[in-house]
Design a protein around this motif. Structure first.
Motif, PDB file in Angstrom:
ATOM      1  N   ALA A  98       0.808  -1.222   0.000  1.00 53.98           N
ATOM      2  CA  ALA A  98       0.000   0.000   0.000  1.00 53.98           C
ATOM      3  C   ALA A  98       0.838   1.268   0.000  1.00 53.98           C
ATOM      4  O   ALA A  98       0.289   2.364  -0.001  1.00 53.98           O
ATOM      5  CB  ALA A  98      -0.922   0.002   1.216  1.00 53.98           C
ATOM      6  N   SER A  99       2.150   1.166  -0.010  1.00 55.49           N
ATOM      7  CA  SER A  99       3.012   2.341   0.100  1.00 55.49           C
ATOM      8  C   SER A  99       3.235   2.985  -1.260  1.00 55.49           C
ATOM      9  O   SER A  99       3.938   2.442  -2.113  1.00 55.49           O
ATOM     10  CB  SER A  99       4.361   1.964   0.715  1.00 55.49           C
ATOM     11  OG  SER A  99       5.224   3.073   0.724  1.00 55.49           O
ATOM     12  N   VAL A 100       2.671   4.179  -1.460  1.00 59.04           N
ATOM     13  CA  VAL A 100       2.882   4.884  -2.715  1.00 59.04           C
ATOM     14  C   VAL A 100       4.289   5.461  -2.794  1.00 59.04           C
ATOM     15  O   VAL A 100       4.769   5.823  -3.875  1.00 59.04           O
ATOM     16  CB  VAL A 100       1.849   6.019  -2.894  1.00 59.04           C
ATOM     17  CG1 VAL A 100       0.448   5.469  -2.972  1.00 59.04           C
ATOM     18  CG2 VAL A 100       1.970   7.052  -1.790  1.00 59.04           C
ATOM     19  N   ASP A 101       4.968   5.569  -1.651  1.00 58.05           N
ATOM     20  CA  ASP A 101       6.333   6.088  -1.653  1.00 58.05           C
ATOM     21  C   ASP A 101       7.338   5.040  -2.113  1.00 58.05           C
ATOM     22  O   ASP A 101       8.528   5.328  -2.195  1.00 58.05           O
ATOM     23  CB  ASP A 101       6.700   6.581  -0.255  1.00 58.05           C
ATOM     24  CG  ASP A 101       6.064   7.920   0.045  1.00 58.05           C
ATOM     25  OD1 ASP A 101       6.739   8.947  -0.088  1.00 58.05           O
ATOM     26  OD2 ASP A 101       4.866   7.924   0.390  1.00 58.05           O
ATOM     27  N   ASP A 102       6.859   3.861  -2.407  1.00 52.98           N
ATOM     28  CA  ASP A 102       7.708   2.788  -2.908  1.00 52.98           C
ATOM     29  C   ASP A 102       7.049   2.239  -4.178  1.00 52.98           C
ATOM     30  O   ASP A 102       6.535   1.124  -4.194  1.00 52.98           O
ATOM     31  CB  ASP A 102       7.845   1.692  -1.841  1.00 52.98           C
ATOM     32  CG  ASP A 102       8.788   0.578  -2.267  1.00 52.98           C
ATOM     33  OD1 ASP A 102       9.589   0.794  -3.199  1.00 52.98           O
ATOM     34  OD2 ASP A 102       8.698  -0.515  -1.673  1.00 52.98           O
ATOM     35  N   PRO A 103       7.019   3.028  -5.271  1.00 50.44           N
ATOM     36  CA  PRO A 103       6.257   2.632  -6.463  1.00 50.44           C
ATOM     37  C   PRO A 103       6.723   1.327  -7.092  1.00 50.44           C
ATOM     38  O   PRO A 103       5.929   0.626  -7.717  1.00 50.44           O
ATOM     39  CB  PRO A 103       6.449   3.816  -7.420  1.00 50.44           C
ATOM     40  CG  PRO A 103       7.669   4.523  -6.938  1.00 50.44           C
ATOM     41  CD  PRO A 103       7.702   4.322  -5.462  1.00 50.44           C
ATOM     42  N   ARG A 104       7.998   0.976  -6.922  1.00 53.46           N
ATOM     43  CA  ARG A 104       8.496  -0.295  -7.472  1.00 53.46           C
ATOM     44  C   ARG A 104       8.288  -1.453  -6.510  1.00 53.46           C
ATOM     45  O   ARG A 104       8.626  -2.597  -6.810  1.00 53.46           O
ATOM     46  CB  ARG A 104       9.980  -0.162  -7.818  1.00 53.46           C
ATOM     47  CG  ARG A 104      10.254   0.890  -8.896  1.00 53.46           C
ATOM     48  CD  ARG A 104      11.754   1.058  -9.121  1.00 53.46           C
ATOM     49  NE  ARG A 104      12.357  -0.177  -9.588  1.00 53.46           N
ATOM     50  CZ  ARG A 104      12.432  -0.552 -10.859  1.00 53.46           C
ATOM     51  NH1 ARG A 104      11.918   0.239 -11.790  1.00 53.46           N
ATOM     52  NH2 ARG A 104      12.991  -1.677 -11.218  1.00 53.46           N
ATOM     53  N   ARG A 105       7.726  -1.137  -5.350  1.00 59.33           N
ATOM     54  CA  ARG A 105       7.430  -2.126  -4.310  1.00 59.33           C
ATOM     55  C   ARG A 105       8.676  -2.941  -3.935  1.00 59.33           C
ATOM     56  O   ARG A 105       8.637  -4.155  -3.773  1.00 59.33           O
ATOM     57  CB  ARG A 105       6.304  -3.073  -4.764  1.00 59.33           C
ATOM     58  CG  ARG A 105       4.960  -2.377  -5.073  1.00 59.33           C
ATOM     59  CD  ARG A 105       4.500  -1.468  -3.971  1.00 59.33           C
ATOM     60  NE  ARG A 105       3.139  -0.986  -4.087  1.00 59.33           N
ATOM     61  CZ  ARG A 105       2.736   0.122  -4.686  1.00 59.33           C
ATOM     62  NH1 ARG A 105       3.640   0.899  -5.293  1.00 59.33           N
ATOM     63  NH2 ARG A 105       1.482   0.480  -4.690  1.00 59.33           N
ATOM     64  N   GLU A 106       9.811  -2.222  -3.790  1.00 61.19           N
ATOM     65  CA  GLU A 106      11.056  -2.887  -3.431  1.00 61.19           C
ATOM     66  C   GLU A 106      11.018  -3.402  -1.995  1.00 61.19           C
ATOM     67  O   GLU A 106      11.572  -4.471  -1.699  1.00 61.19           O
ATOM     68  CB  GLU A 106      12.225  -1.930  -3.637  1.00 61.19           C
ATOM     69  CG  GLU A 106      12.452  -1.575  -5.102  1.00 61.19           C
ATOM     70  CD  GLU A 106      13.569  -0.563  -5.289  1.00 61.19           C
ATOM     71  OE1 GLU A 106      14.096  -0.094  -4.256  1.00 61.19           O
ATOM     72  OE2 GLU A 106      13.901  -0.241  -6.445  1.00 61.19           O
ATOM     73  N   VAL A 107      10.395  -2.648  -1.089  1.00 57.57           N
ATOM     74  CA  VAL A 107      10.270  -3.129   0.291  1.00 57.57           C
ATOM     75  C   VAL A 107       9.342  -4.332   0.335  1.00 57.57           C
ATOM     76  O   VAL A 107       9.601  -5.315   1.048  1.00 57.57           O
ATOM     77  CB  VAL A 107       9.767  -2.013   1.215  1.00 57.57           C
ATOM     78  CG1 VAL A 107       9.529  -2.548   2.623  1.00 57.57           C
ATOM     79  CG2 VAL A 107      10.758  -0.857   1.249  1.00 57.57           C
ATOM     80  N   ALA A 108       8.246  -4.290  -0.431  1.00 58.62           N
ATOM     81  CA  ALA A 108       7.320  -5.431  -0.454  1.00 58.62           C
ATOM     82  C   ALA A 108       8.029  -6.697  -0.914  1.00 58.62           C
ATOM     83  O   ALA A 108       7.763  -7.797  -0.397  1.00 58.62           O
ATOM     84  CB  ALA A 108       6.135  -5.115  -1.364  1.00 58.62           C
ATOM     85  N   ARG A 109       8.970  -6.603  -1.857  1.00 56.15           N
ATOM     86  CA  ARG A 109       9.678  -7.778  -2.354  1.00 56.15           C
ATOM     87  C   ARG A 109      10.568  -8.405  -1.278  1.00 56.15           C
ATOM     88  O   ARG A 109      10.905  -9.588  -1.361  1.00 56.15           O
ATOM     89  CB  ARG A 109      10.517  -7.410  -3.580  1.00 56.15           C
ATOM     90  CG  ARG A 109       9.683  -7.043  -4.796  1.00 56.15           C
ATOM     91  CD  ARG A 109      10.552  -6.757  -6.007  1.00 56.15           C
ATOM     92  NE  ARG A 109       9.780  -6.208  -7.100  1.00 56.15           N
ATOM     93  CZ  ARG A 109       9.066  -6.942  -7.965  1.00 56.15           C
ATOM     94  NH1 ARG A 109       9.069  -8.266  -7.854  1.00 56.15           N
ATOM     95  NH2 ARG A 109       8.387  -6.365  -8.924  1.00 56.15           N
ATOM     96  N   ASN A 111       4.421  -9.810  -9.997  1.00 58.51           N
ATOM     97  CA  ASN A 111       4.255  -8.620 -10.831  1.00 58.51           C
ATOM     98  C   ASN A 111       3.228  -7.684 -10.192  1.00 58.51           C
ATOM     99  O   ASN A 111       2.017  -7.885 -10.338  1.00 58.51           O
ATOM    100  CB  ASN A 111       3.804  -9.004 -12.239  1.00 58.51           C
ATOM    101  CG  ASN A 111       3.608  -7.786 -13.130  1.00 58.51           C
ATOM    102  OD1 ASN A 111       4.057  -6.687 -12.806  1.00 58.51           O
ATOM    103  ND2 ASN A 111       2.932  -7.983 -14.252  1.00 58.51           N
ATOM    104  N   PRO A 112       3.671  -6.659  -9.489  1.00 58.40           N
ATOM    105  CA  PRO A 112       2.726  -5.755  -8.831  1.00 58.40           C
ATOM    106  C   PRO A 112       1.958  -4.866  -9.802  1.00 58.40           C
ATOM    107  O   PRO A 112       1.008  -4.184  -9.397  1.00 58.40           O
ATOM    108  CB  PRO A 112       3.624  -4.909  -7.920  1.00 58.40           C
ATOM    109  CG  PRO A 112       4.965  -4.936  -8.581  1.00 58.40           C
ATOM    110  CD  PRO A 112       5.072  -6.281  -9.219  1.00 58.40           C
ATOM    111  N   LEU A 113       2.341  -4.868 -11.089  1.00 55.77           N
ATOM    112  CA  LEU A 113       1.693  -4.011 -12.072  1.00 55.77           C
ATOM    113  C   LEU A 113       0.587  -4.721 -12.847  1.00 55.77           C
ATOM    114  O   LEU A 113      -0.004  -4.140 -13.761  1.00 55.77           O
ATOM    115  CB  LEU A 113       2.731  -3.466 -13.066  1.00 55.77           C
ATOM    116  CG  LEU A 113       3.888  -2.668 -12.466  1.00 55.77           C
ATOM    117  CD1 LEU A 113       4.843  -2.227 -13.565  1.00 55.77           C
ATOM    118  CD2 LEU A 113       3.365  -1.454 -11.696  1.00 55.77           C
TER     119      LEU A 113
END
Length: 580
Positions: A68-79, A91-93
Motif C-alpha cells: 500500500a506504500s505509494v512512496d515505494d512505487p516499485r514495491r522494493e520493500v514489499a519484495r 508482478n505488482p503491475l
C-alpha cells in the motif's frame, strides 16, 4: 505503527514534507520541491521491512502494508517479504484486487513451511488501464510461507497488488480523463484511478495518464488530439495559469479539441478557476505568441459539458408542452397538430425534433418542433422500446420480436435504417435503451437468462452500417423478481435507475449504485446534470411532474397548471430533457 505497521503523515503532493523512519520513530524532513497549489493532501506512508522475529501471520500483514506504500512505487520493500524465487515472478503491475478483510486463517505453523489464508470480500478490481470495476465476490487467498535464516518469507501469493478500500482511497487519485468522440466535436469522459506519485503534483500525474490514451473500454470509440508519442515534460504554474510543457505540438486543426481535452481533464483539480498555457520543449507554442486556454474551454467546445438553462418538455392533455422558468408550461405545436392520445414517451433531439412511441408500440414517429411539419414514421416493428436520440441527430430503438430476442435499430435524417450489432442482446429481452449525451456510452435494461432484470452500460463503436455496442457490463441488478421501471442519463458518466419499488439509484461503471430516494408514485424519469424530474401518478390515475430537491431531499410538484399544482387526470406526464 507497531511491528508491522506503516509510518504515515499527512502531506501534499510534491509538497515540502516527507517522512523517513529512524528506528522506532518517524521524523519529517523538508523536500527540495516547493508546495504546488495543484496538489491535494494525502497520507504519505513508508513501508517497513520484515523482522526475523515475526510470525508468519505478521509477515503477511507486513507484506499487505508494504503493497500500500505509494512512496515505494516499485514495491522494493514489499519484495523483501518474498523468497528470492517468488520475488522474481511477482508482478505488482498486473492489476489491483480491492477487498474488505474479515479474518486470517493460519494453518498450523510447521518448522519450515506454513500457509496463511486471507478471508473477506473482494469489492472491486483495478486493471492496468486504471479502470475501477466494482464487484462482490468472496475473498479466500492463500499465502504460502517458508522459513529461512532471515525468518518467514512468502513463496506463493496472488499476483498483482492486494489493497484494502482505505489503501485505494489513500494511494490512488480518481480522475476523469477526456477524449474526443468519433466526430471530433464532443468530449467523452474516461473514469480511471491513477496511482499517486509523491515526487510529482497531481496535475502532472493526470496529464501523463491522459497522454497514454483511453482505457480499453473506449479505445475503439474515441480519439485524442495529441500526436502519438507526445510526452509530458512538466506541469507548473505561472501567473494563475497551469503551464503544460509537451514534447510535440498538435496539428493546427487539432488545437481546439486538444485545448478542450486538457481543460476538461484538469478542471476538476483546479476547481475550474485556473487558465492554461501550452508550451513545447519549454518554448512558446507559436514563435512569438503563447497558446493560452480559457478555464472553461471545454464548455465552449462542447456545450453539453455545462448545458446551462435547458427547459424540459412534457405531455398533458394529448399535447406537448415546454416548462418555463416560472414553472408554467407553454404548449408546443408539433407537426400538423398535437401529439394526440396515440403517441407516448416523447424524446427531444438536439436539433429541434420530437420522437414518440405509438401506444401499441409498433411505430416510432418523428416531427419537427415547428408549426406545419409532418409526422413521419421512422421505425415499425413488433414491439418497440421508447425512442432515444444521440448527439448526432440519430434515433435509436429496440424491436422485440419475442420474449427472448431483441434487435437494436438506429436511423439518421437520411432515412436509412441500420441494425446495430450487439451479440449480447440478440437472445435477451431489452426493456429500454438510452444513449448518453456524449454519444458513446449507452445503457440498456434487459431480462437476463434467469428472468431477472438488470441495467447494463456499454460502448458505441463505429458509425453507419458498422455501428456496434461492445463491453456491456451490469451496473444494477433487480434481485428477487424486482423490475426496472426507467433509466435516464445524468451526464456522460452517471445513470439514474428507477426500480419497480420506485427506488431511485445513481449508478456508473466505476462505482457501486447509490440510493437517492423512493416515491411510489413515480413512473418515468429524465435528468440533466443537477436536475432530475419524474412523471408521477397517484392511486386515482391523476398525473403530475415532480422535481427532486436535493437540498430538502424531497420530491416537489414542478408544473403549475392554472396556478395550481393539484393532480388532474390528464395532467402533465412523461417529462423529457433534450437527449435525456
Amino acid at each position: 505503527m507497531g511491528a508491522v505497521g506503516l509510518v504515515a503523515v499527512l502531506t501534499w503532493s510534491g509538497a515540502a514534507c516527507s517522512v523517513i523512519p529512524t528506528g522506532d520513530k518517524a521524523i519529517a524532513v523538508d523536500n527540495e520541491r516547493k508546495s504546488n497549489p495543484l496538489g491535494d493532501p494525502y497520507a504519505r506512508v513508508i513501508a517497513m521491512p520484515p523482522s526475523p522475529s515475526w510470525t508468519a501471520e505478521e509477515v503477511v500483514t507486513g507484506f499487505r502494508a508494504a503493497m500500500a506504500s505509494v512512496d515505494d512505487p516499485r514495491r522494493e520493500v514489499a519484495r523483501k517479504y518474498l523468497t528470492d524465487d517468488f520475488a522474481g515472478k511477482w508482478n505488482p503491475l498486473s492489476g489491483v484486487t480491492v477487498y474488505k478483510q474479515e479474518e486470517y486463517v493460519p494453518a498450523q505453523e510447521g518448522e519450515k513451511e506454513t500457509r496463511v489464508t486471507l478471508k473477506g470480500t473482494v469489492t472491486a478490481m483495478i486493471d492496468q488501464d486504471g479502470r475501477y470495476w466494482p464487484k462482490s465476490t468472496t475473498l479466500n487467498e492463500p499465502f504460502t510461507l517458508v522459513k529461512g535464516a532471515g525468518g518467514w518469507r512468502i513463496s506463493s501469493a496472488p499476483d498483482g497488488l492486494m489493497l484494502s478500500e482505505a489503501d485505494v482511497d489513500r494511494a490512488y487519485l480518481k480522475v476523469d480523463l477526456y477524449f474526443l468522440d468519433s466526430a471530433w466535436k464532443g468530449l467523452v469522459a474516461d473514469q480511471v484511478r491513477v496511482p499517486i506519485d509523491p515526487s510529482s503534483n497531481f496535475a502532472k500525474t493526470t496529464v501523463e495518464r491522459l497522454l497514454k490514451g483511453p482505457s480499453s473500454l473506449l479505445r475503439k470509440a474515441v480519439n485524442s488530439a495529441f500526436r502519438p508519442g507526445t510526452e509530458l515534460i512538466d506541469v507548473t504554474t505561472d501567473d494563475n495559469r497551469v503551464v503544460v510543457d509537451l514534447t510535440k505540438p498538435v496539428d493546427s486543426d487539432r488545437i481546439a479539441p486538444m485545448s478542450a481535452q486538457l481543460a476538461a481533464t484538469l478542471s476538476g483539480l483546479t476547481n475550474g478557476g485556473w487558465g492554461f498555457e501550452i508550451r513545447v520543449n519549454g518554448e512558446l507554442y507559436y514563435s512569438d505568441t503563447a497558446l493560452q486556454i480559457a478555464a472553461q474551454e471545454q464548455s465552449d467546445f462542447d456545450p453539453w459539458m455545462t448545458p446551462g438553462e435547458v427547459r424540459p418538455y412534457y405531455l398533458a392533455g394529448g399535447a406537448l408542452w415546454q416548462l418555463g422558468n416560472d414553472k408554467v408550461g407553454r404548449q408546443i405545436q408539433v407537426g400538423e397538430g398535437e401529439m394526440g392520445d396515440t403517441r407516448i414517451r416523447p424524446a427531444i433531439s438536439n436539433q429541434g425534433q420530437v420522437a414518440a412511441l405509438s401506444k401499441d408500440r409498433t411505430k416510432v414517429s418523428v416531427a419537427p418542433l415547428t408549426v406545419g411539419g409532418k409526422w413521419q414514421d421512422r421505425f415499425t416493428g413488433h414491439d418497440l422500446t421508447p425512442p432515444s436520440w444521440d448527439r448526432y441527430d440519430t434515433l435509436w430503438t429496440v424491436d422485440r420480436p419475442s420474449d427472448h430476442s431483441s434487435t437494436v435499430l438506429r436511423t439518421g435524417n437520411d432515412g436509412k435504417q441500420y441494425r446495430v450489432t450487439v451479440p449480447d442482446l440478440d437472445t435477451v429481452y431489452v426493456k429500454a435503451l438510452k444513449v448518453a449525451r456524449d454519444g458513446v456510452h449507452v445503457a440498456v435494461v434487459v431480462k437476463n437468462g434467469t428472468g431477472e432484470e438488470e441495467v447494463e452500460i456499454g460502448t458505441i463503436v463505429g458509425r453507419g452500417g458498422d455501428t456496434r455496442i461492445t463491453d456491456l457490463q451490469s451496473v444494477v441488478s433487480a434481485d428477487g423478481g424486482q423490475t426496472i421501471k426507467d433509466i435516464a442519463w445524468k451526464d456522460g458518466k452517471s445513470l439514474y435507475v428507477l426500480t419497480g419499488k420506485s427506488e431511485l439509484l445513481e449508478a456508473s461503471v466505476t462505482d457501486e449504485p447509490k440510493s437517492l430516494a423512493s416515491n411510489a408514485r413515480i413512473e418515468t424519469i429524465t435528468a440533466l446534470d443537477g436536475s432530475l424530474l419524474a412523471g408521477a401518478v397517484d392511486d386515482n390515475g391523476n398525473r403530475q411532474v415532480l422535481s427532486w430537491n436535493r437540498g430538502s431531499a424531497k420530491w416537489e410538484a414542478m408544473v403549475k397548471e392554472g396556478g395550481s399544482t393539484d393532480f388532474t387526470e390528464k395532467g402533465p406526464s412523461s417529462p423529457a430533457y433534450p437527449l435525456g
